[in-house]
Design a protein around this motif. Structure first.
Motif, PDB file in Angstrom:
ATOM      1  N   LYS A  82     -21.854  36.509  32.517  1.00  0.00           N
ATOM      2  CA  LYS A  82     -21.286  37.250  31.320  1.00  0.00           C
ATOM      3  C   LYS A  82     -21.389  38.547  31.455  1.00  0.00           C
ATOM      4  CE  LYS A  82     -21.241  34.258  27.489  1.00  0.00           C
ATOM      5  NZ  LYS A  82     -20.465  33.059  27.920  1.00  0.00           N
ATOM      6  N   ALA A  83     -22.710  39.130  32.117  1.00  0.00           N
ATOM      7  CA  ALA A  83     -22.846  40.651  32.324  1.00  0.00           C
ATOM      8  C   ALA A  83     -21.790  41.319  33.214  1.00  0.00           C
ATOM      9  CB  ALA A  83     -24.143  41.045  32.361  1.00  0.00           C
ATOM     10  N   GLU A  84     -21.827  40.484  34.216  1.00  0.00           N
ATOM     11  CA  GLU A  84     -20.890  41.095  35.375  1.00  0.00           C
ATOM     12  C   GLU A  84     -19.681  41.054  34.992  1.00  0.00           C
ATOM     13  OE1 GLU A  84     -19.439  39.584  39.609  1.00  0.00           O
ATOM     14  OE2 GLU A  84     -21.176  38.736  39.210  1.00  0.00           O
ATOM     15  N   VAL A  85     -19.122  39.997  34.511  1.00  0.00           N
ATOM     16  CA  VAL A  85     -17.491  39.725  34.253  1.00  0.00           C
ATOM     17  C   VAL A  85     -17.424  40.677  32.977  1.00  0.00           C
ATOM     18  CG1 VAL A  85     -15.962  38.155  33.318  1.00  0.00           C
ATOM     19  CG2 VAL A  85     -17.750  37.352  35.020  1.00  0.00           C
ATOM     20  N   LEU A  86     -18.306  40.664  32.228  1.00  0.00           N
ATOM     21  CA  LEU A  86     -17.866  41.595  31.015  1.00  0.00           C
ATOM     22  C   LEU A  86     -17.617  43.201  31.512  1.00  0.00           C
ATOM     23  CD1 LEU A  86     -17.351  41.974  27.808  1.00  0.00           C
ATOM     24  CD2 LEU A  86     -19.876  42.193  27.592  1.00  0.00           C
ATOM     25  N   SER A  87     -18.666  43.698  32.267  1.00  0.00           N
ATOM     26  CA  SER A  87     -18.582  44.923  32.641  1.00  0.00           C
ATOM     27  C   SER A  87     -17.108  45.225  33.523  1.00  0.00           C
ATOM     28  CB  SER A  87     -19.818  45.443  33.771  1.00  0.00           C
ATOM     29  OG  SER A  87     -19.863  44.346  34.961  1.00  0.00           O
ATOM     30  N   TYR A  88     -16.736  44.192  34.298  1.00  0.00           N
ATOM     31  CA  TYR A  88     -15.557  44.400  34.919  1.00  0.00           C
ATOM     32  C   TYR A  88     -14.240  44.495  33.871  1.00  0.00           C
ATOM     33  CZ  TYR A  88     -11.236  42.846  37.312  1.00  0.00           C
ATOM     34  OH  TYR A  88      -9.797  42.656  37.543  1.00  0.00           O
ATOM     35  N   GLY A  89     -14.379  43.611  32.873  1.00  0.00           N
ATOM     36  CA  GLY A  89     -13.561  43.752  32.015  1.00  0.00           C
ATOM     37  C   GLY A  89     -13.496  44.925  30.874  1.00  0.00           C
ATOM     38  N   LEU A  90     -14.602  45.536  30.653  1.00  0.00           N
ATOM     39  CA  LEU A  90     -14.807  46.520  29.720  1.00  0.00           C
ATOM     40  C   LEU A  90     -14.061  47.834  30.395  1.00  0.00           C
ATOM     41  CD1 LEU A  90     -17.905  46.048  27.830  1.00  0.00           C
ATOM     42  CD2 LEU A  90     -15.641  45.664  26.974  1.00  0.00           C
ATOM     43  N   LEU A  91     -14.343  47.830  31.757  1.00  0.00           N
ATOM     44  CA  LEU A  91     -13.871  48.802  32.572  1.00  0.00           C
ATOM     45  C   LEU A  91     -12.498  48.834  32.453  1.00  0.00           C
ATOM     46  CD1 LEU A  91     -16.077  49.047  35.621  1.00  0.00           C
ATOM     47  CD2 LEU A  91     -15.788  50.753  33.959  1.00  0.00           C
ATOM     48  N   LEU A  92     -11.652  47.696  32.608  1.00  0.00           N
ATOM     49  CA  LEU A  92     -10.278  47.722  32.514  1.00  0.00           C
ATOM     50  C   LEU A  92      -9.490  47.922  31.228  1.00  0.00           C
ATOM     51  CD1 LEU A  92      -9.435  44.550  34.415  1.00  0.00           C
ATOM     52  CD2 LEU A  92      -8.067  46.634  34.679  1.00  0.00           C
ATOM     53  N   GLY A  93     -10.458  47.309  30.110  1.00  0.00           N
ATOM     54  CA  GLY A  93      -9.980  47.736  28.819  1.00  0.00           C
ATOM     55  C   GLY A  93     -10.131  49.344  28.584  1.00  0.00           C
ATOM     56  N   LEU A  94     -11.185  50.050  28.969  1.00  0.00           N
ATOM     57  CA  LEU A  94     -10.921  51.489  28.606  1.00  0.00           C
ATOM     58  C   LEU A  94     -10.133  52.098  29.464  1.00  0.00           C
ATOM     59  CD1 LEU A  94     -14.956  52.072  29.224  1.00  0.00           C
ATOM     60  CD2 LEU A  94     -13.512  52.470  26.929  1.00  0.00           C
ATOM     61  N   LEU A  95      -9.693  51.643  30.673  1.00  0.00           N
ATOM     62  CA  LEU A  95      -8.679  52.424  31.549  1.00  0.00           C
ATOM     63  C   LEU A  95      -7.336  51.953  30.760  1.00  0.00           C
ATOM     64  CD1 LEU A  95      -7.795  54.367  33.793  1.00  0.00           C
ATOM     65  CD2 LEU A  95      -7.317  52.458  34.969  1.00  0.00           C
ATOM     66  N   THR A  96      -7.292  50.808  30.294  1.00  0.00           N
ATOM     67  CA  THR A  96      -5.790  50.336  29.512  1.00  0.00           C
ATOM     68  C   THR A  96      -5.545  51.137  28.372  1.00  0.00           C
ATOM     69  OG1 THR A  96      -6.135  47.993  30.546  1.00  0.00           O
ATOM     70  CG2 THR A  96      -4.535  48.392  28.641  1.00  0.00           C
ATOM     71  N   SER A  97      -6.668  51.213  27.690  1.00  0.00           N
ATOM     72  CA  SER A  97      -6.493  51.908  26.304  1.00  0.00           C
ATOM     73  C   SER A  97      -6.200  53.640  26.792  1.00  0.00           C
ATOM     74  CB  SER A  97      -7.908  52.116  25.742  1.00  0.00           C
ATOM     75  OG  SER A  97      -7.982  52.959  24.598  1.00  0.00           O
ATOM     76  N   GLN A  98      -6.858  54.093  27.776  1.00  0.00           N
ATOM     77  CA  GLN A  98      -6.456  55.589  28.022  1.00  0.00           C
ATOM     78  C   GLN A  98      -4.858  55.636  28.540  1.00  0.00           C
ATOM     79  OE1 GLN A  98      -8.784  57.066  26.342  1.00  0.00           O
ATOM     80  NE2 GLN A  98      -8.201  58.727  27.681  1.00  0.00           N
ATOM     81  N   MET A  99      -4.441  54.606  29.311  1.00  0.00           N
ATOM     82  CA  MET A  99      -3.103  54.614  29.845  1.00  0.00           C
ATOM     83  C   MET A  99      -2.242  54.590  28.641  1.00  0.00           C
ATOM     84  SD  MET A  99      -3.300  52.834  33.453  1.00  0.00           S
ATOM     85  CE  MET A  99      -1.859  52.853  33.739  1.00  0.00           C
ATOM     86  N   ASP A 100      -2.425  53.465  27.672  1.00  0.00           N
ATOM     87  CA  ASP A 100      -1.693  53.462  26.353  1.00  0.00           C
ATOM     88  C   ASP A 100      -1.672  54.677  25.644  1.00  0.00           C
ATOM     89  OD1 ASP A 100      -0.372  52.116  24.823  1.00  0.00           O
ATOM     90  OD2 ASP A 100      -1.972  51.020  23.692  1.00  0.00           O
ATOM     91  N   GLU A 101      -2.724  55.435  25.539  1.00  0.00           N
ATOM     92  CA  GLU A 101      -2.766  56.689  24.820  1.00  0.00           C
ATOM     93  C   GLU A 101      -1.708  57.543  25.366  1.00  0.00           C
ATOM     94  OE1 GLU A 101      -3.337  58.978  21.729  1.00  0.00           O
ATOM     95  OE2 GLU A 101      -3.944  57.182  21.772  1.00  0.00           O
ATOM     96  N   VAL A 102      -1.837  57.673  26.790  1.00  0.00           N
ATOM     97  CA  VAL A 102      -0.881  58.671  27.500  1.00  0.00           C
ATOM     98  C   VAL A 102       0.583  58.172  27.329  1.00  0.00           C
ATOM     99  CG1 VAL A 102       0.028  59.460  30.014  1.00  0.00           C
ATOM    100  CG2 VAL A 102      -2.629  59.295  29.430  1.00  0.00           C
ATOM    101  N   GLY A 103       0.722  56.927  27.060  1.00  0.00           N
ATOM    102  CA  GLY A 103       2.102  56.526  26.941  1.00  0.00           C
ATOM    103  C   GLY A 103       2.710  56.885  25.643  1.00  0.00           C
ATOM    104  N   ILE A 104       1.679  56.614  24.616  1.00  0.00           N
ATOM    105  CA  ILE A 104       2.097  57.029  23.241  1.00  0.00           C
ATOM    106  C   ILE A 104       2.386  58.390  23.070  1.00  0.00           C
ATOM    107  CG2 ILE A 104       1.352  57.090  21.134  1.00  0.00           C
ATOM    108  CD1 ILE A 104      -0.305  54.541  21.731  1.00  0.00           C
ATOM    109  N   THR A 105       1.534  59.262  23.631  1.00  0.00           N
ATOM    110  CA  THR A 105       1.619  60.728  23.511  1.00  0.00           C
ATOM    111  C   THR A 105       2.756  61.303  24.088  1.00  0.00           C
ATOM    112  OG1 THR A 105      -0.967  60.889  23.487  1.00  0.00           O
ATOM    113  CG2 THR A 105       0.011  62.809  24.067  1.00  0.00           C
ATOM    114  N   SER A 106       3.050  60.685  25.399  1.00  0.00           N
ATOM    115  CA  SER A 106       4.310  61.239  26.104  1.00  0.00           C
ATOM    116  C   SER A 106       5.481  60.708  25.554  1.00  0.00           C
ATOM    117  CB  SER A 106       4.281  60.867  27.374  1.00  0.00           C
ATOM    118  OG  SER A 106       4.299  59.327  27.789  1.00  0.00           O
ATOM    119  N   GLY A 107       5.453  59.720  24.292  1.00  0.00           N
ATOM    120  CA  GLY A 107       6.557  59.218  23.757  1.00  0.00           C
ATOM    121  C   GLY A 107       7.401  57.949  24.502  1.00  0.00           C
TER     122      GLY A 107
END
Length: 190
Positions: free
Chosen positions: A57-82
């Motif tokens: 769980k710890a190994e897999v979760l760390s992988y997924g949370l890294l992905l989630g953080l980047l996905t969230s940041q990319m989402d914010e860029v897409g929203i901000t850029s319209g």
């Protein structure tokens, strides 16, 4: 050329925050779309908890949370850029689609990460996720009014859905190997 002061920008930001909150309370909260988003946030994690064994769980979760953080940041860029927007939100804490960024997508990538340790199968699994996310899930979210494309085409998402998990797997494996090397060094008798 005249430009707005920082205080003017802050005042507009406060006003926009008030508008968004009012919109969310009157438009989003407890609608069927809101309930769907709540289910999208909870159900994948329940699935993850049942599928991934305790010792991984710890190994897999760390992988997924890294992905989630980047996905969230990319989402914010897409929203901000319209490029896109989300007329329905689960919360008003940010403008991204949190159930998608922090549950649905990362959990399915984590399941592929766990079940397919060999690169060939891992890549095939992520291509399948990319196909489903781009050509099934996103169109469904659009038809439900949860996701609105402004200056973006669905096909643009396809390579991103494939590349993100691959890049993060490389990065994650590097971090794991670094940790193993550091652990070996610290446990060597001096």
């Amino acid at each position: 050329m005249s430009y707005p002061s920082f205080d003017e920008i802050l005042n507009l930001q406060y006003k926009l925050t008030d508008f968004r909150l009012q919109y969310w309370v009157e438009h989003d909260l407890f609608t069927w779309q809101w309930w769907l988003l709540a289910i999208m946030l909870i159900l994948p994690w329940f699935l993850w908890y049942k599928i991934i064994p305790k010792e991984r769980k710890a190994e897999v979760l760390s992988y997924g949370l890294l992905l989630g953080l980047l996905t969230s940041q990319m989402d914010e860029v897409g929203i901000t850029s319209g490029a896109w927007a989300y007329p329905y939100q689960l919360t008003q804490l940010n403008r991204g689609l949190n159930p998608y960024n922090f549950a649905l997508i990362p959990v399915f990538y984590m399941i592929v990460y766990y079940y397919y340790p060999k690169w060939k199968h891992f890549i095939i699994g992520n291509v399948v996720i990319a196909i489903l996310a781009t050509f099934v899930v996103e169109p469904i979210l659009i038809s439900m009014g949860i996701y609105k494309l402004l200056h973006w085409k669905l096909i643009y998402s396809f390579p991103i859905y494939i590349l993100l998990p691959i890049v993060f797997r490389i990065f994650h494996y590097y971090l794991i190997e670094q940790h193993k090397m550091e652990t070996k060094k610290s446990t060597k008798p001096t």
